[in-house]
Design an enzyme around this catalytic site. Structure first.
Site, PDB file in Angstrom:
ATOM      1  N   SER A   1      29.488 -53.067 162.510  1.00  0.00           N
ATOM      2  CA  SER A   1      28.294 -53.155 161.668  1.00  0.00           C
ATOM      3  C   SER A   1      28.138 -52.033 160.650  1.00  0.00           C
ATOM      4  O   SER A   1      27.227 -52.074 159.829  1.00  0.00           O
ATOM      5  CB  SER A   1      27.034 -53.222 162.546  1.00  0.00           C
TER       6      SER A   1
ATOM      7  N   LYS B   1      17.778 -50.441 164.696  1.00  0.00           N
ATOM      8  CA  LYS B   1      18.459 -49.709 163.624  1.00  0.00           C
ATOM      9  C   LYS B   1      17.474 -49.260 162.543  1.00  0.00           C
ATOM     10  O   LYS B   1      17.595 -48.156 161.996  1.00  0.00           O
ATOM     11  CB  LYS B   1      19.578 -50.572 163.034  1.00  0.00           C
TER      12      LYS B   1
END
Length: 348
Positions: A242, A287
């Site tokens: 990611s 996140k």
């Protein structure tokens, strides 16, 4: 003390004991929480996250931060019920079934190995995407991932070998290697030209019949790239794919004059392929929290994550929708130069 009072006291004690024991029982859940951030144009442990040699680089400033998700639990270290309950009450974390991270068919070690490989592949794709955006030529290669135990290739071809030719014919795609091997009859020899430790060598490997009757040598391969200069990426024990977008932006920033961010603190996430297409990721809520805690004011959000992101975006964090590396660069340019609107995640 009356008999009734004694009975109530004993019952209360037993209930408390059962509650304590129950709270300590392991449960098959994992707690996801905001993990550390790393500035891709900065240093970690005194070492540049991105180090480029063999090509001119330029000074930069600000932050282009990758973000991570930390987890507690797993098959080898299960959570107790009390920890899981605390997680359910904390809006900044998520409690998910263990199988979300650790499928029943794989061990914890296999999951870690997969995450490590995904990180390696992500760094290759990120470098390729950045260089493609800068119109710097790169070359496709085929490398050996592993060999099947006991197969003809076992002990002859080694992980990391770059296959440059088969029986004297240059190859650059996985399909061309497979086609060349399958053109032989089972039992015949195949000569691989490989690049190993910087030197070229020829390796002869026998073939056997596969389930389809075609010749095979028992090698697992993956596509890769040879770059015209060295790009080293170092982020410690971070795994998974990611961080691809932020690696690409960091590489692009170091290879171009001026500071891409103009000094802003920008974080983001998203997978990336060599063509620069940005893909969605997991753990977007955690996140974003980690990014804001680290001081980010802008969060580059994969278009596929926008629906979830807008529901949980922390105060003070601006979501910018991205679909490609080129789009992300243009959005950051516009933010830096105050040059109009940038794509945003739609509300609702």
């Amino acid at each position: 003390m009356s008999r009734r009072a004694l009975t109530l006291l004993v019952a209360g004690f037993l209930a408390l004991a059962l509650a304590v024991i129950g709270a300590m029982l392991p449960v098959p859940y994992v707690v996801l929480s905001p993990g550390p951030t790393e500035n891709t144009i900065g240093d970690v442990s005194g070492k540049p996250v991105i180090a480029i040699s063999g090509h001119e680089t330029y000074p930069t400033q600000g932050r282009l931060s990758l973000v991570t998700v930390a987890y507690q639990g797993g098959p080898d270290n299960r959570l107790d019920l009390l920890t899981a309950l605390r997680g359910w009450l904390d809006p900044t974390v998520a409690v998910v079934p263990e199988e979300t991270l650790f499928p029943k068919s794989t061990s914890a070690q296999q999951v870690e190995e997969q995450n490590t490989q995904e990180m390696t592949d992500s760094q290759q794709s990120a470098t390729a995407a950045a260089l493609n955006a800068l119109k710097i030529p790169i070359e496709k290669v085929v490398t050996v991932a592993e060999t099947d135990k006991g197969a003809p290739a076992d002990g002859k071809l080694k992980p990391g070998d770059e296959i440059t030719a088969v029986d004297g014919t240059t190859v650059g795609e996985l399909a061309s290697v497979a086609t060349s091997v399958q053109s032989r009859k089972p039992g015949e020899q195949v000569t691989f030209t490989v690049r190993r430790a910087g030197a070229s060598a020829q390796v002869q490997v026998g073939t056997v019949a596969g389930k389809d009757g075609k010749a095979k040598v028992g090698v697992q391969m993956r596509s890769g790239y040879r770059f015209p200069f060295k790009v080293d990426i170092s982020v410690g024990e971070v795994g998974g794919p990611s961080a691809g977008l932020m690696f690409s932006l960091g590489i692009y920033d170091k290879l171009t004059p001026g500071a891409l961010t103009g000094g802003m603190s920008i974080a983001g996430t998203g997978t990336i392929d060599p063509a620069g297409q940005v893909g969605p990721i997991g753990g977007i809520e955690q996140k974003m929290v980690g990014a804001r805690k680290a001081g980010a004011t802008v969060f580059l959000t994969p278009a596929g994550n926008c629906a979830d992101a807008v529901k949980a975006v922390p105060a003070g964090l601006r979501l910018v929708r991205v679909e490609t590396l080129d789009g992300a660069i243009k959005a950051v340019d516009a933010l830096r130069d105050h040059a109009g609107e940038v794509p945003a995640c739609p509300a609702g």
